[in-house]
Design a protein around this motif. Structure first.
Motif, short mmCIF file in Angstrom:
data_model
loop_
_atom_site.label_atom_id
_atom_site.label_comp_id
_atom_site.label_asym_id
_atom_site.label_seq_id
_atom_site.Cartn_x
_atom_site.Cartn_y
_atom_site.Cartn_z
N ALA A 9 0.88 -1.15 0.07
CA ALA A 9 -0.10 -0.14 -0.14
C ALA A 9 0.71 1.33 -0.05
O ALA A 9 0.40 2.24 -0.81
CB ALA A 9 -0.94 0.04 0.97
N ILE A 10 2.05 1.42 0.62
CA ILE A 10 2.91 2.21 0.60
C ILE A 10 3.42 2.46 -0.88
O ILE A 10 3.40 3.83 -0.98
CB ILE A 10 4.00 2.02 1.62
N GLU A 11 3.53 1.50 -1.52
CA GLU A 11 4.24 1.84 -2.88
C GLU A 11 3.25 2.70 -3.73
O GLU A 11 3.83 3.40 -4.60
CB GLU A 11 4.25 0.33 -3.56
N ILE A 12 1.91 2.39 -3.38
CA ILE A 12 0.96 3.30 -4.23
C ILE A 12 0.31 4.35 -3.73
O ILE A 12 -0.55 5.19 -4.15
CB ILE A 12 -0.26 2.53 -4.92
N ALA A 13 0.49 4.76 -2.44
CA ALA A 13 0.15 5.92 -1.93
C ALA A 13 0.25 7.14 -2.28
O ALA A 13 1.78 7.50 -2.56
CB ALA A 13 0.55 5.77 -0.15
N GLU A 14 -0.61 8.12 -2.36
CA GLU A 14 -0.47 9.43 -2.79
C GLU A 14 -1.59 10.45 -2.46
O GLU A 14 -1.55 11.49 -3.00
CB GLU A 14 -0.48 9.35 -4.36
N ALA A 15 -2.34 9.97 -1.40
CA ALA A 15 -3.32 10.68 -0.76
C ALA A 15 -2.69 11.81 0.26
O ALA A 15 -2.11 11.31 0.94
CB ALA A 15 -4.34 9.72 -0.17
N PRO A 16 -3.07 13.08 0.17
CA PRO A 16 -2.42 13.90 1.18
C PRO A 16 -3.29 13.67 2.34
O PRO A 16 -4.24 13.57 2.43
CB PRO A 16 -2.87 15.16 0.43
N VAL A 17 -2.49 13.95 3.47
CA VAL A 17 -3.10 14.05 4.72
C VAL A 17 -2.61 15.32 5.51
O VAL A 17 -1.48 15.50 5.62
CB VAL A 17 -2.72 12.80 5.73
N ASP A 18 -3.64 16.09 6.04
CA ASP A 18 -3.40 17.19 6.52
C ASP A 18 -3.01 17.25 8.08
O ASP A 18 -3.90 16.39 8.73
CB ASP A 18 -4.31 18.46 6.25
#
Length: 362
Positions: free
Chosen positions: A233-242
């Motif tokens: 999942a880390i490999e495809i993670a691209e969601a911003p988290v504020d």
């Protein structure tokens, strides 16, 4: 009492299929005499130290695993899977060595609450999205998550959910979810997430080596498939988290609707850690945005939070606006090992009228 908190967490870990970490916690519970700086800090902790509060045993357990993953404590690493199972005396001695020689690392892990980003929980997000798409006849989604940690589960539409009745999501995904599924199959639906974003009081960057270590350290070493799935999942993670308080962030996030899209807001084992003020602000934000919701721009709140039924997973609840009615959709294992999916027979018929959460006062 500190020892009781460790033993209670040991029982929970054993029930969740991790006998090794249950042993570690049980052996540690017998070695919490004052005098070590790590133990002294835990003994002086103010407030609830158990799994409904600060979760000190899990923080400590994560610190031990970090010492194993980095190789900084070879004595402990030699006792951890996949190495042969040590006897209790050897494992206990390794834990004592870690506390004596690496208090700085263990203290750093005590500083922050566990953030596992348990990827298998995303099965519930996928199921809820298909249910909503069928209900409203919409395929586009805005995805938001409260207490999102590193934002791994915000990528739920790019995970592959394998059920006996079918495959949902991209077949080529490196993240494969295969829970024991009880209940009807999901409705077929085309899903497209057009916007995704999360919030956390202390977000992690999955592509930062230190943060990736923290994420994996909270996963249990006798469950290597969880670690493999998280790394995928880390490999495809691209969601911003504020980095923000969830209440104020949600108010801003819900201020603008996207016509033709369902806004799905999720929180999984996070609500219990929010302050009363944060919970109430979130509820205000849901109510205000709910009043503006339309069938062309609906709002949904997906909750997977613990309740009084200990040992039976968490309820899956979905509140949908317009209307603001809550649907009970079944229950799910806290680690997503099984899903007992029980949606209403007719998705257009609202059968539950009580609110998902009540306001809290101080």
């Amino acid at each position: 009492m500190l020892e009781d908190a460790f033993l209670d967490q040991a029982r929970s870990n054993r029930a969740l299929g991790s006998p090794f970490t249950a042993r570690v916690l049980t052996l540690t519970a017998a070695r919490l005499a004052p005098g070590n700086p790590v133990v002294d800090r835990m003994r002086g902790w103010q407030g609830d130290i158990g799994n409904r509060g600060a979760s000190l045993p899990l923080r400590f357990l994560g610190g031990l695993h970090a010492l194993v993953l980095t190789g900084d404590c070879p004595e402990l690493a030699a006792c951890y899977p996949p190495n042969p199972r040590p006897d209790d005396a050897t494992l206990a001695a390794a834990i004592e060595t870690a506390m004596a020689r690496h208090p700085e690392t263990l203290m750093r892990w005590l500083d922050l609450p566990p953030q596992t980003n348990e990827v298998r929980r995303a099965a519930v997000m996928i199921a809820a999205a298909h249910w909503l798409a069928s209900r409203f006849g919409l395929s586009r989604f805005v995805a938001s998550e409260l207490g999102a940690s590193a934002g791994l589960n915000l990528m739920w539409d790019r995970f592959r959910l394998d059920l006996a009745c079918g495959i949902f999501g991209p077949r080529t995904s490196g993240v494969r979810l295969d829970p024991e599924w009880r209940g009807p199959c999901l409705s077929e639906a085309e899903i497209e997430v057009i916007d995704r974003r999360g919030v956390d009081i202390a977000p992690l960057d999955p592509h930062d080596p230190g943060d990736a270590l923290r994420l994996t350290s909270y996963l249990w070493p006798d469950q290597p498939w969880r670690i493999e799935r998280t790394r995928a999942a880390i490999e495809i993670a691209e969601a911003p988290v504020d980095r923000s308080d969830a209440g104020s962030w949600l108010t801003r996030r819900l201020a603008t609707a996207q016509p033709g899209a369902i806004h799905l807001v999720s929180h999984t084992v996070a609500w219990q850690y929010f302050s009363d003020d944060t919970c109430n602000t979130c509820l205000d934000a849901f109510e205000e945005a709910g009043r503006r919701a339309t069938r062309d721009a609906p709002l949904a709140r997906l909750s997977m939070e613990g309740d009084a039924r200990k040992g039976e997973g968490a309820p899956i609840e979905l509140t949908v606006w317009p209307g603001g009615r809550t649907h009970k959709l079944g229950r799910v294992d806290f680690h997503g090992r099984w899903v007992d999916w029980k949606p209403p027979a007719d998705p257009h018929r609202n059968t539950l009228h009580k609110p998902m959460a009540t306001r809290t006062t101080t």
